[in-house]
Scaffold this active site. Structure first.
Site, mmCIF file in Angstrom:
data_model
loop_
_atom_site.group_PDB
_atom_site.id
_atom_site.type_symbol
_atom_site.label_atom_id
_atom_site.label_comp_id
_atom_site.label_asym_id
_atom_site.label_seq_id
_atom_site.Cartn_x
_atom_site.Cartn_y
_atom_site.Cartn_z
ATOM 1 N N GLY A 285 0.789 -1.231 0.000
ATOM 2 C CA GLY A 285 0.000 0.000 0.000
ATOM 3 C C GLY A 285 0.818 1.276 0.000
ATOM 4 N N GLU B 188 4.631 -6.215 2.438
ATOM 5 C CA GLU B 188 4.569 -6.839 1.102
ATOM 6 C C GLU B 188 4.113 -5.837 0.035
ATOM 7 O OE1 GLU B 188 1.828 -10.117 1.749
ATOM 8 O OE2 GLU B 188 0.099 -8.769 1.649
ATOM 9 N N ARG C 81 -4.855 2.010 -15.920
ATOM 10 C CA ARG C 81 -5.026 2.829 -14.705
ATOM 11 C C ARG C 81 -5.712 4.184 -14.969
ATOM 12 N NH1 ARG C 81 -1.444 4.536 -11.678
ATOM 13 N NH2 ARG C 81 -2.533 4.047 -9.752
ATOM 14 N N TYR D 182 -9.119 4.201 -12.975
ATOM 15 C CA TYR D 182 -9.101 4.942 -11.698
ATOM 16 C C TYR D 182 -8.970 6.454 -11.891
ATOM 17 C CZ TYR D 182 -7.285 0.319 -10.205
ATOM 18 O OH TYR D 182 -7.067 -1.015 -9.995
ATOM 19 N N CYS E 163 -11.499 1.373 -29.015
ATOM 20 C CA CYS E 163 -12.774 1.971 -29.408
ATOM 21 C C CYS E 163 -13.637 2.328 -28.202
ATOM 22 C CB CYS E 163 -13.505 1.029 -30.348
ATOM 23 S SG CYS E 163 -12.535 0.727 -31.814
HETATM 24 C C1 LIG Z 1 -2.789 -8.880 -0.300
HETATM 25 C C2 LIG Z 1 -2.069 -7.775 -0.978
HETATM 26 N N1 LIG Z 1 -0.848 -7.457 -0.543
HETATM 27 C C3 LIG Z 1 -0.122 -6.482 -1.134
HETATM 28 C C4 LIG Z 1 -0.628 -5.767 -2.193
HETATM 29 C C5 LIG Z 1 0.227 -4.717 -2.822
HETATM 30 O O1 LIG Z 1 -0.302 -3.458 -2.771
HETATM 31 P P1 LIG Z 1 0.589 -2.233 -3.283
HETATM 32 O O2 LIG Z 1 0.957 -2.517 -4.667
HETATM 33 O O3 LIG Z 1 -0.259 -1.040 -3.139
HETATM 34 O O4 LIG Z 1 1.799 -2.165 -2.398
HETATM 35 C C6 LIG Z 1 -1.918 -6.041 -2.650
HETATM 36 C C7 LIG Z 1 -2.499 -5.261 -3.756
HETATM 37 O O5 LIG Z 1 -3.623 -5.363 -4.139
HETATM 38 C C8 LIG Z 1 -2.656 -7.079 -2.037
HETATM 39 O O6 LIG Z 1 -3.878 -7.420 -2.460
#
Ligand SMILES: Cc1ncc(COP(=O)(O)O)c(C=O)c1O
Length: 408
Positions: free
Chosen positions: A222, A261, A300, A304, A330
């Protein structure tokens, strides 16, 4: 003020030697991002995983393997690819959403740790594999992200088990003798304000204190990146100052590691999508610059409303004009940028769409039967020795493959 393109002379050489559309990835940027996050966490017993959904090209994956980063995999396909690239099963956390029984058995048979985000699935796992280790995905009831579609915690979100249901998680684990070794959260993607993440982290650490056998708490991905010229990069020193002490204290008391992660943070800024302008159309009200790529290759902006800087590589000192940069699909929503000031765009110019290393090719499709872009890798030690890591298929190859797969 425009964001500058990374290594413009290398991009220009790639453009001269390969046709477009082409994604280009700079190894140096990915390595730098891993180092930045490691440095921010150096006082915390921690481990990094890579959310491979951001970009699962095997070359990108190998770079994470070389750097000792593990993997967050969310489907059997992702798990298989991670294993094929050389990741050990122990370095993969399997976090499938709406996991089927078949997916559960598959991940278990491959030796990955399952991260389960529904009580009913936890129960099914306990019945099938009593006595196993497991991780539970929680919903810390606070979410955040760059767009409502990517907020993955809070009341509106399908993900994770609400943190208030910790007693049920523990009861299910006791019933099936499951060893709850990890707690996980991922509250959203492209989180603009680390303060929200901090709220969720506090909730998670409180929940973790009630589970003495944990070996890790995974705080998800995130972390945002600065897509817009005026946005600042995430202040990791501040991040470390704010979160570090609490994470270190928890880890010291309980001997558990803190995991992160990220996907976007590691790879977004490494990528550039090179496209060629095929059509400049001045309709009086608007001037459209039409390119040989579209929302199928980079969804994207259409999906979004995301901002990606667009640099005119071949006419950098042209007089700026206001353009809508549009794709060749299209749909009217197929627009990379609206009302954007860019140095004069001429037919034949090469445009570099920046920060497209994450959720670019991995979300791409062949909509309108337009083949996917080629991909080029720029090695850190010698950027001039860039090489193609994915060939672009011709329309004829794509159609031949479609016909081969068709059973009719
Ligand atoms: C379970 C999980 N972990 C990590 C991420 C990675 O998110 P980001 O790319 O924003 O770091 C995601 C993205 O959807 C996710 O679903």
């Amino acid at each position: 003020m425009q964001k500058p393109a990374p290594f413009p002379e290398i991009l220009a050489r790639i453009h001269r030697s390969a046709s477009t559309p082409t994604y280009v990835y700079f190894e140096r940027t990915i390595r730098k991002q891993v180092e930045r996050l490691r440095a921010a966490l150096d006082h915390v017993p921690s481990r990094l995983l890579y959310a491979m959904k951001a970009n699962s090209h095997p070359r990108v994956m190998k770079l994470f393997l070389e750097q000792g980063v593990g993997v967050d995999a969310v489907s059997p396909g992702e798990l298989l690819l991670a294993l094929r690239v050389g990741f050990s099963p122990e370095s993969v956390l399997f976090s499938a959403n709406n996991m089927t029984d078949a997916e559960m058995h598959f991940a278990q048979s491959q030796g990955a740790l399952l991260n389960i985000g529904e009580l009913s699935r936890l129960e099914a796992y306990g019945e099938a594999y009593p006595g196993s280790k497991v991780c539970a995905r929680l919903n810390p009831e606070v979410g955040a992200g760059h767009h409502a579609h990517v907020i993955t915690a809070g009341a509106d979100s399908k993900f994770g088990i609400p943190v208030r249901k910790m007693p049920e998680i523990q009861a299910t684990c006791r019933q099936y003798d499951l060893e709850l070794v990890g707690l996980h959260q991922h509250i959203g993607s492209g989180i603009p304000d680390p303060a929200t993440l901090w709220k969720a982290v506090s909730v998670m650490l409180d929940a973790a204190r009630a589970c003495p056998a944990l070996t890790f708490v995974n705080l998800g991905g995130g972390l945002g990146v600065p897509y817009e010229p005026e946005s600042a990069p995430l202040d990791l020193l501040d991040f470390s100052a704010q979160f570090g002490e609490a994470m270190q204290a928890y880890s010291g008391e309980h001997g558990a590691e803190i995991w992160f992660e990220p996907g976007r943070f590691f790879v977004a800024e490494s990528g550039v999508l090179l496209v060629t302008v095929t059509t400049v159309k001045d309709n009086g009200d608007r001037c459209f610059a039409g390119v040989d790529s579209g929302m199928g290759h980079l969804v994207r902006p259409a999906m979004y409303g995301s901002y990606h800087e667009i640099v005119n590589l071949t006419n950098p000192s042209g007089v700026p004009r206001i353009y809508d940069v549009v794709g060749n699909i299209c749909e009217t929503g197929d627009r990379f940028a609206r009302d954007r000031s860019i140095p004069e765009i001429r037919e034949g110019d090469c445009l570099a769409i920046l920060d497209t290393g994450a959720y670019g090719i991995s979300m791409a499709s062949e909509y309108n039967l337009r083949p996917l872009p080629a991909e080029v890798w720029v090695p850190e030690d010698n950027p001039a020795r860039f090489r193609t890591i994915t060939e672009r298929r011709s329309p004829a190859q794509m159609v031949a493959e479609l016909m081969r797969r068709s059973l009719d």
